[in-house]
Write a protein that holds these residues in place. Structure first.
Motif, PDB file in Angstrom:
ATOM      1  N   ALA A 243      -8.541  45.002   0.956  1.00  0.00           N
ATOM      2  CA  ALA A 243      -9.688  44.401   0.280  1.00  0.00           C
ATOM      3  C   ALA A 243     -10.993  44.952   0.843  1.00  0.00           C
ATOM      4  O   ALA A 243     -11.966  45.166   0.120  1.00  0.00           O
ATOM      5  N   THR A 244     -11.008  45.184   2.160  1.00  0.00           N
ATOM      6  CA  THR A 244     -12.191  45.770   2.793  1.00  0.00           C
ATOM      7  C   THR A 244     -12.461  47.157   2.235  1.00  0.00           C
ATOM      8  O   THR A 244     -13.609  47.519   1.926  1.00  0.00           O
ATOM      9  N   GLU A 245     -11.401  47.969   2.077  1.00  0.00           N
ATOM     10  CA  GLU A 245     -11.568  49.325   1.555  1.00  0.00           C
ATOM     11  C   GLU A 245     -12.055  49.318   0.114  1.00  0.00           C
ATOM     12  O   GLU A 245     -12.849  50.166  -0.284  1.00  0.00           O
ATOM     13  N   ILE A 246     -11.581  48.364  -0.673  1.00  0.00           N
ATOM     14  CA  ILE A 246     -11.946  48.339  -2.091  1.00  0.00           C
ATOM     15  C   ILE A 246     -13.348  47.786  -2.290  1.00  0.00           C
ATOM     16  O   ILE A 246     -14.167  48.366  -3.023  1.00  0.00           O
ATOM     17  N   PHE A 247     -13.656  46.648  -1.638  1.00  0.00           N
ATOM     18  CA  PHE A 247     -14.899  45.934  -1.933  1.00  0.00           C
ATOM     19  C   PHE A 247     -16.004  46.162  -0.898  1.00  0.00           C
ATOM     20  O   PHE A 247     -17.158  45.799  -1.152  1.00  0.00           O
ATOM     21  N   GLY A 248     -15.668  46.726   0.272  1.00  0.00           N
ATOM     22  CA  GLY A 248     -16.707  47.096   1.221  1.00  0.00           C
ATOM     23  C   GLY A 248     -17.088  46.040   2.232  1.00  0.00           C
ATOM     24  O   GLY A 248     -17.913  46.295   3.114  1.00  0.00           O
ATOM     25  N   TYR A 249     -16.530  44.835   2.185  1.00  0.00           N
ATOM     26  CA  TYR A 249     -16.812  43.786   3.167  1.00  0.00           C
ATOM     27  C   TYR A 249     -15.829  43.901   4.336  1.00  0.00           C
ATOM     28  O   TYR A 249     -14.650  44.200   4.137  1.00  0.00           O
ATOM     29  N   THR A 250     -16.325  43.643   5.549  1.00  0.00           N
ATOM     30  CA  THR A 250     -15.404  43.484   6.677  1.00  0.00           C
ATOM     31  C   THR A 250     -14.766  42.111   6.584  1.00  0.00           C
ATOM     32  O   THR A 250     -15.218  41.245   5.824  1.00  0.00           O
TER      33      THR A 250
END
Length: 852
Positions: A243-250
């Motif tokens: 999810a971090t890779e897709i949406f950019g949030y840590t």
């Protein structure tokens, strides 16, 4: 599981024991209360008191003679009542239940009740009667005393026995209660032991679950798909690495964020919030637990991306949680778009090919029309024998060229899915004879014998597209003749049985050169000529067999070939045998061309044609037939000529520069020129059925397919000359029937039924009825000229539909109303509209009668 089952059983036993103890305690309490409230004194006093009461009664009886009779009778009755009441208390009172169960007591009580029942009539008798019976009553009372004494003795004895039983029962209850209490104490101890043991087991299971959760969290964090967990408030409570890779949030940034603000584009957030609220309140689901859905997501930087998502619900420690599995599909959609684009390009290329073939066939027909027409004109001039042979050779070559062009046009129709089939009734054997007769001269020219071997009787009729069957058989026969020299061609027709039902098989056998086995699979391909040794001696584009295959397939049949190289070939095609009845033969009343021409007066003809050669040929034909011709080089010039001069007939080319024939026809019909009511016949190199219908709709009466010949020009003039379309609106035209007194043209209607079939015709008739009713109800009654365009538009549409069904009178009335609208004659329009309901009623009745 077994431990929890054991605990459940023990707890159940404890609860059951407690219930039993409660019951036993209640019983002990009842017994103690019974002992405390024992009525032994009452029984021991009341039973002997019966004897006392009897003695008092006896004493009253004995003293009855010493006092006043009335007082004596009253005293007797009073003592009797006391004794009676005492007996009632013993026999019916609850206190004496225990002693009444004793048989000795019961027997004595029965004797006492019998005594009382027998004496009641005497006691209730008049005083004199009662006093007269005192001696008898005294004697009987003396006898009853012994019974009462025995009753008292037996009663006391029975009560003593009952008291003993109660004490024994109480002792047993106390013993069972003690036993149950001890058992419950033991069971409680066992439950406590199991619970302590289970506590240890739970501690160990908790550790295992903790390890499992840690492993599951590791799996989630390393999953290739994004996994986002959201609570029932819409807040993110877990966010894995994908999810971090897709949406950019840590992970730390995502936890606690509202999922709508984090990954959902702003235009979709309101719908998301409403859906979450609705689910929490009613349980209604939208995308929840419905499988994969494709949505738009949003990255941390605000950019959007397509995602594939599956959302499931589960129960968490603080209520419902939602687990979303998300996968980015940007690359997949790109690949799909490329595949779609490739498919569209292929379809476009195929359509372009079909369009190219259609256009080229059209463009080739135009100059060919000039060639063939000029040759026909030349053949009708005074030329010598050698020149006539040259002309005939040129005409033959032109005919072959026209056939090839027709083949190309047929392919374009099939590729464009515009090949329409008709339902004709014909004899297959007769059709085979006609095809053979038409090819007998060609066969003889190559030294071939041609014959029919009909295995099907000429009286058998079938329903199919006769033209397409004939075209297919002609292709096979022509092919056989081309590749056979000094041999024979045999055409067979027979009925065969197949898995798909009965079929009619047409088979063409020849003794020609045959086809090599490795070439059999190619013979039905387009533009393929198998044997080059005959390519110079036989004409052909390689299209005939390909078209034949398409025709057979379109008719629900099949086609094939069997051949031995050097020994001839056998081509066949089969179509479903749908049997039909022999059609009624109509007398041939069509006069020949010469007789028709004799009855056609010289006409003024406007010829609108942009091609100089075609215009020259048509003009020469018309002038040769004795008619006056005015030429116009394009549609605009034709409109101007029609406006300034009245013509008997207008021949209008369809495809022209400056203004095409369709536009020109519309303008002529809408104008107030001198030829606005003149019949217009279209000229075209080719026209599909739907195009022909459109030509009639815009105001043409007919359409001629190029190349035109003198014969077809003569027939056209005979059909349409001096028959102007009725748009003048004469006063005596309203409500007129056709010449035969009918409102429809039965021949036109019958052809439409034959073309569509009865079921489709009924459906079309229903549509016509709906349109007519709607139009007649909606046509306004105009009061000013500005109302007329609306009326004109309504009647124009209905007129075209009426013409299609052969409703000639209805069409005439509608056309008259339309013409009155164009002249802006409000009064004439109102008169015409007023009669339309009656005309439609009569037209509808005739159409319905025809269907019956």
């Amino acid at each position: 599981m077994a431990r929890w089952l054991a605990i459940t059983v023990l707890l159940g036993l404890l609860l059951s024991g407690a219930a039993v103890l409660a019951v036993l305690g209640s019983q002990v309490n009842d017994e103690l209360r019974a002992l405390r409230t024992a009525s032994s004194d009452n029984i021991e006093w009341n039973l002997p008191q019966l004897e006392v009461d009897l003695l008092n009664l006896q004493l009253a009886l004995e003293q009855s003679g010493d006092t006043d009779p009335v007082a004596s009778a009253a005293a007797i009755r009073h003592k009797f009542d006391l004794f009676y009441s005492r007996v009632q208390s013993v026999t019916e009172g609850e206190t004496f239940n225990t002693v009444r169960d004793d048989s000795n007591v019961a027997d004595r009580l029965d004797d006492v009740r019998t005594f009382l029942d027998e004496k009641i009539p005497v006691i209730d008798a008049p005083d004199a009667v009662l006093l007269a019976r005192t001696d008898d009553l005294i004697a009987e009372a003396s006898l009853l005393r012994t019974t009462l004494r025995q009753l008292a003795v037996y009663g006391v004895s029975a009560f003593a026995q009952q008291s003993t039983l109660q004490r024994e029962k109480l002792s047993a209850l106390l013993t069972r209660t003690s036993t149950m209490l001890v058992s419950m104490i033991i069971a409680l101890a066992a439950v406590l032991a199991i619970l302590f043991r289970q506590f240890g087991v739970s501690e160990r299971e908790g550790q295992k679950r903790k390890l499992t959760n840690m492993r599951l969290r590791a799996v989630i964090r390393t999953s290739l798909d994004a996994i986002i967990v959201v609570d029932n408030r819409g807040l993110i409570i877990d966010f894995n690495g994908a999810a971090t890779e897709i949406f950019g949030y840590t992970h730390e940034e995502a936890i606690g964020l509202p999922v709508a603000d984090a990954i959902i584009p702003e235009r979709f957030r309101n719908a998301h919030s409403l859906g979450l609220t609705r689910f929490i309140r009613t349980g209604e689901k939208t995308i929840l637990d419905t499988g994969l859905v494709v949505l738009q997501g949003m990255r941390k930087d605000g950019s959007e991306l397509p995602v594939e998502m599956s959302v499931a619900s589960a129960e968490g420690p603080h209520g419902t949680i939602f687990v979303a599995f998300v996968r980015e599909i940007t690359e997949r959609l790109r690949v799909q778009e490329e595949l779609t684009a490739a498919r569209d390009d292929a379809l476009a290329a195929d359509k372009a090919k079909s369009t190219f073939l259609a256009v080229m066939s059209h463009e080739m027909r135009t100059p060919l029309n000039g060639i063939m027409g000029t040759l026909e004109l030349l053949a009708n001039t005074d030329i010598d024998k050698k020149q006539r042979a040259y002309v005939q050779a040129a005409q033959t070559s032109g005919s072959f060229l026209m056939r090839h062009i027709n083949d190309v046009l047929d392919i374009s129709k099939v590729h464009a899915s515009k090949l329409q089939l008709t339902n004709d009734v014909f004899s297959p054997a007769t059709l085979a004879d006609e095809v053979v007769d038409a090819n007998r001269a060609n066969a003889s020219a190559r030294g071939n014998e041609i014959r029919v071997e009909a295995g099907l009787d000429h009286s058998v009729y079938m329903v199919a597209d006769r033209f397409r069957v004939s075209q297919t058989l002609l292709n096979l026969v022509g092919n056989a003749i081309k590749f056979t020299s000094n041999g024979s061609v045999q055409v067979g027709v027979q009925e065969i049985a197949t898995e798909d039902g009965p079929m009619v098989e047409f088979r063409v056998n020849d003794t020609g050169i045959g086809i090599a086995s490795d070439k059999l699979g190619e013979v039905f391909d387009d533009f393929v000529t198998i044997d080059t040794s005959y390519s110079r001696r036989s004409d052909g584009t390689g299209l005939g067999l390909g078209i034949s295959k398409r025709m057979a397939t379109a008719m629900g049949g099949s086609i094939g070939v069997e051949s031995d190289f050097g020994s001839g070939s056998s081509f066949w095609f089969r179509i479903p045998l749908v049997r039909g009845e022999k059609p009624e033969e109509k007398p041939d009343s069509q006069p020949d061309t010469d007789s028709v021409y004799e009855h056609i007066a010289p006409l003024s003809v406007l010829l609108v044609e942009d091609n100089a050669i075609n215009s020259f040929v048509a003009r020469e034909m018309l002038v040769g037939l004795g008619h006056e011709v005015t030429e116009a080089g394009n549609g605009l010039m034709g409109v101007e000529a029609a406006e300034n001069q009245h013509f008997d007939i207008i021949l209008m080319d369809i495809s022209m520069p400056v203004m095409d024939g369709v536009t020109a026809t519309i303008k002529i019909r809408e104008s107030s020129g001198q030829s606005r009511d003149t019949p217009i016949v279209g000229l075209t190199a080719h026209a599909l059925p739907e195009e022909m219908a459109r030509f009639r709709e815009i105001g043409m009466q007919d359409c001629m397919i190029k190349p035109i010949t003198i014969a077809c020009v003569t027939e056209m003039l005979a059909n349409h000359a001096n028959t102007p379309i009725p748009i003048e609106g004469e006063d005596d035209a309203w409500g007129e029937e056709s010449d035969d007194g009918t409102y429809i043209n039965s021949e036109t209607c019958g052809e439409l039924i034959e073309l569509l079939g009865e079921q489709r015709f009924r459906a079309a008739f229903a549509n016509l009825t709906d349109e007519a009713v709607r139009t007649l109800q909606s046509i306004p009654r105009p009061t000013v000229e500005s109302d007329l365009p609306e009326v004109q538009g309504e009647v124009h549409k209905l007129a075209g539909a009426a013409a299609t069904f052969g409703a000639t009178v209805m069409q005439q009335h509608l056309s008259i109303v339309e013409a009155a609208c164009k002249r802006q004659d409000v009064q004439a329009v109102n008169e015409g509209v007023g009669d339309l309901d009656t005309v439609w009623k009569m037209t509808r009745e005739e159409l319905e009668a025809l269907l019956e």
